[in-house]
Design an enzyme around this catalytic site. Structure first.
Site, PDB file in Angstrom:
ATOM      1  CB  VAL A 199       4.178 161.317 -49.816  1.00 27.79           C
ATOM      2  CG1 VAL A 199       4.232 160.355 -48.649  1.00 27.79           C
ATOM      3  CG2 VAL A 199       4.560 160.575 -51.111  1.00 27.79           C
ATOM      4  CB  THR A 200       4.881 165.613 -49.354  1.00 27.72           C
ATOM      5  OG1 THR A 200       4.664 166.732 -50.224  1.00 27.72           O
ATOM      6  CG2 THR A 200       6.122 164.876 -49.792  1.00 27.72           C
ATOM      7  CD  GLU A 215       4.824 165.607 -58.960  1.00 27.47           C
ATOM      8  OE1 GLU A 215       4.758 165.373 -57.746  1.00 27.47           O
ATOM      9  OE2 GLU A 215       5.291 166.654 -59.426  1.00 27.47           O
ATOM     10  CD  GLN A 234     -10.926 180.133 -41.296  1.00 29.27           C
ATOM     11  OE1 GLN A 234     -11.780 180.956 -41.605  1.00 29.27           O
ATOM     12  NE2 GLN A 234      -9.756 180.035 -41.881  1.00 29.27           N
ATOM     13  CE  LYS A 292      -0.539 163.608 -58.020  1.00 31.83           C
ATOM     14  NZ  LYS A 292       0.537 164.552 -57.887  1.00 31.83           N
ATOM     15  CG  ASP A 297       1.898 161.745 -56.225  1.00 34.14           C
ATOM     16  OD1 ASP A 297       1.057 161.202 -56.954  1.00 34.14           O
ATOM     17  OD2 ASP A 297       2.171 162.958 -56.286  1.00 34.14           O
ATOM     18  CB  CYS A 319       0.973 165.661 -54.356  1.00 32.87           C
ATOM     19  SG  CYS A 319       2.204 166.248 -55.552  1.00 32.87           S
ATOM     20  CE  LYS A 322       4.905 169.749 -57.543  1.00 34.36           C
ATOM     21  NZ  LYS A 322       5.905 168.688 -57.752  1.00 34.36           N
TER      22      LYS A 322
HETATM   23  C1  C5J Z   1       4.368 165.284 -54.100  1.00 34.35           C
HETATM   24  C2  C5J Z   1       6.198 166.758 -54.532  1.00 34.35           C
HETATM   25  N1  C5J Z   1       3.873 164.116 -54.463  1.00 34.35           N
HETATM   26  N2  C5J Z   1       6.404 167.063 -53.259  1.00 34.35           N
HETATM   27  N3  C5J Z   1       5.321 165.821 -54.920  1.00 34.35           N
HETATM   28  O1  C5J Z   1       4.031 165.825 -53.080  1.00 34.35           O
HETATM   29  O2  C5J Z   1       6.862 167.310 -55.399  1.00 34.35           O
END
Ligand code: C5J
Length: 221
Positions: A157-158, A72, A202, A129, A24, A162, A132
């Site tokens: 990101v972020t 996205e 872990q 997509k 993204d 995602c 997320k």
């Molecule tokens: C992504 C979002 N790409 N934060 N989207 O992380 O809505």
């Protein structure tokens, strides 16, 4: 196999079965005037990872390994956007609303496009997509199976939304997941830090994390 330094312990990178997923890196999240900025976020934090991400992409291309990009975004009629996601946010700043870069997170609009510095090369897979996670309601699983991929390096990101969601989906599907920690970012530094801690906790419960340079050295080994 090249064992590269990583948290929580060295990652055995297999240059024959690894692919890069860049999540993204879209204008709506990174650029002034986009969706992320209109929500009050400091997009310069995300812009700062573009050079490291570009280096990582160049390394995978040079090694002849797949580079997969995600966006996205939703169909123009929003038929792939759940009512719950559609209702989220303030009126005027919801998916499909008019923004400075076209309709927010809608396929084909300027804001949904990947930033120029990281633009996909012809032949590279681009996954659009609606969620997320990049596996949900997409062809990503089939693409990876056809290419014989068993390991995934993640950028984009972020980190805590995602990227982390897709890493968790991939981990549950049996992929070994490595996060390129200087090629991922969040609008909230504490969320990035926490996401990396959650991923690597872990004994690599979701995956590993390492700098771009270590990935590139492993690819070249
Ligand atoms: C992504 C979002 N790409 N934060 N989207 O992380 O809505």
């Amino acid at each position: 196999m090249a064992a590269i330094p990583a948290a929580p312990y060295p990652f055995a990178l297999d240059p024959e079965t690894v692919a890069l997923i860049v999540i993204d890196m879209q204008r709506d999240f990174l650029e002034h005037g986009g969706f992320g900025a209109s929500l009050g976020n400091d997009v310069t934090r995300l812009q700062a990872i573009v050079p490291a991400t570009a280096r990582l992409i160049r390394g995978f291309r040079a090694a002849g390994r797949p580079v997969i990009h995600t966006r996205e975004c939703h169909a123009p009629d929003l038929s792939d956007c759940s009512p719950a996601k559609l209702a989220r946010g303030k009126p005027g700043l919801r998916i499909g609303d008019a923004g400075a870069m076209g309709r927010i997170l809608v396929k084909g609009e300027p804001g949904a496009e990947i930033v120029a510095a990281l633009f996909p090369e012809p032949g590279e897979t681009v996954i659009d997509k609606p969620g997320k996670g990049a596996f949900y309601a997409t062809e990503l699983g089939d693409v990876l199976a056809r290419a014989g991929i068993t390991q995934l390096v993640f950028a984009g990101v972020t980190t805590e939304v995602c990227v982390q969601t897709t890493m968790r989906e991939a981990n549950d599907r049996g992929f070994e997941c490595l996060l390129a920690e200087d090629a991922t970012e969040s609008y909230f530094p504490e969320f990035k830090r926490a996401a990396i801690e959650m991923i690597t906790a872990q004994g690599a419960i979701v995956g590993w994390a390492t700098p771009v340079d270590a990935v590139l050295e492993g690819l070249a080994a």
